[in-house]
Design a protein around this motif. Sequence first.
Motif, PDB file in Angstrom:
ATOM      1  N   ASP A  74       2.468  45.607  -9.422  1.00 10.93           N
ATOM      2  CA  ASP A  74       3.383  46.813  -9.710  1.00 10.93           C
ATOM      3  C   ASP A  74       1.453  47.573  -9.873  1.00 10.93           C
ATOM      4  N   GLY A  75       1.051  48.941  -9.758  1.00 11.24           N
ATOM      5  CA  GLY A  75      -0.560  50.001 -10.177  1.00 11.24           C
ATOM      6  C   GLY A  75      -0.501  50.203  -8.575  1.00 11.24           C
ATOM      7  N   ILE A  76       0.460  49.754  -7.421  1.00 11.49           N
ATOM      8  CA  ILE A  76       0.545  50.109  -6.630  1.00 11.49           C
ATOM      9  C   ILE A  76       1.481  51.018  -6.052  1.00 11.49           C
ATOM     10  N   ALA A  77       1.091  52.031  -5.504  1.00 13.18           N
ATOM     11  CA  ALA A  77       1.904  53.013  -5.003  1.00 13.18           C
ATOM     12  C   ALA A  77       0.949  53.462  -3.332  1.00 13.18           C
ATOM     13  N   HIS A  78       2.177  53.635  -2.032  1.00 19.80           N
ATOM     14  CA  HIS A  78       1.791  53.927  -0.757  1.00 19.80           C
ATOM     15  C   HIS A  78       2.124  55.117  -0.571  1.00 19.80           C
ATOM     16  N   GLY A  79       0.815  55.908  -0.104  1.00 17.42           N
ATOM     17  CA  GLY A  79       1.617  57.672   0.686  1.00 17.42           C
ATOM     18  C   GLY A  79       1.644  58.111   1.971  1.00 17.42           C
ATOM     19  N   ARG A  80       2.159  59.296   1.858  1.00 22.32           N
ATOM     20  CA  ARG A  80       1.877  59.945   3.409  1.00 22.32           C
ATOM     21  C   ARG A  80       1.244  60.774   3.002  1.00 22.32           C
ATOM     22  N   VAL A  81       1.139  61.633   4.251  1.00 22.17           N
ATOM     23  CA  VAL A  81      -0.172  62.530   4.469  1.00 22.17           C
ATOM     24  C   VAL A  81      -0.656  63.133   2.881  1.00 22.17           C
ATOM     25  N   LEU A  82      -1.738  62.279   2.963  1.00 21.78           N
ATOM     26  CA  LEU A  82      -2.968  62.374   2.046  1.00 21.78           C
ATOM     27  C   LEU A  82      -3.708  63.357   2.099  1.00 21.78           C
TER      28      LEU A  82
END
Length: 192
Positions: A74-82
């Motif tokens: 919970d509370g963690i997200a993975h991103g692309r092109v930041l």
Amino acid sequence: MKIVLPLVALGILSTLFLLSRSGQIGEPLPWSEAELGDMAREERLGNPTYAGLTEDGSELRLSAERLTPDPGRDGIAHGRVLAARLARPDGITLELTAPEGTLDQGERVAELGGGVRIDSSNGYVATMPGARIRTNLSHLESLGPVEAEGPIGTLSAGKLTVTAEPGTRNGTVALFTGGVHLIYRPQATEAE
């Protein structure tokens, strides 16, 4: 004549509408069938932006092309092109870009990876494998060695830490550690 003219006009108008339509309406979707299936199966946000003020008065803005929640935590997200922008009260602005990253809301940390580039408003450009940003403070830390270039010359170091100057809201400190090598290029003066 009263009936023929309206019928001719109606015939012309109807051929106008029937012949003007082509087989395809609008642009084709930019995604393949497989990508559309992936989008329907997983949770994700497109072009999300996080903006706020840190405790020491800096403006922080984080954005991503895509953000996907971690299914196991919970509370963690993975991103692309930041991209991140840290604007300090003293006028120094840091612009960061990275191909990937993770946002941990509980720890108030964003980790950028895959090769990070930092452009500062005072003319410096730095590259590193990754960087960790505190979202509640003006604190940036490199995750690996740093290569930098700027008005004074070229610099390489094992680590970079950028923080607010202790005891003030109007100072930024960049600390290079771990085998620092500087090639100093003095600025030419107008008297020469």
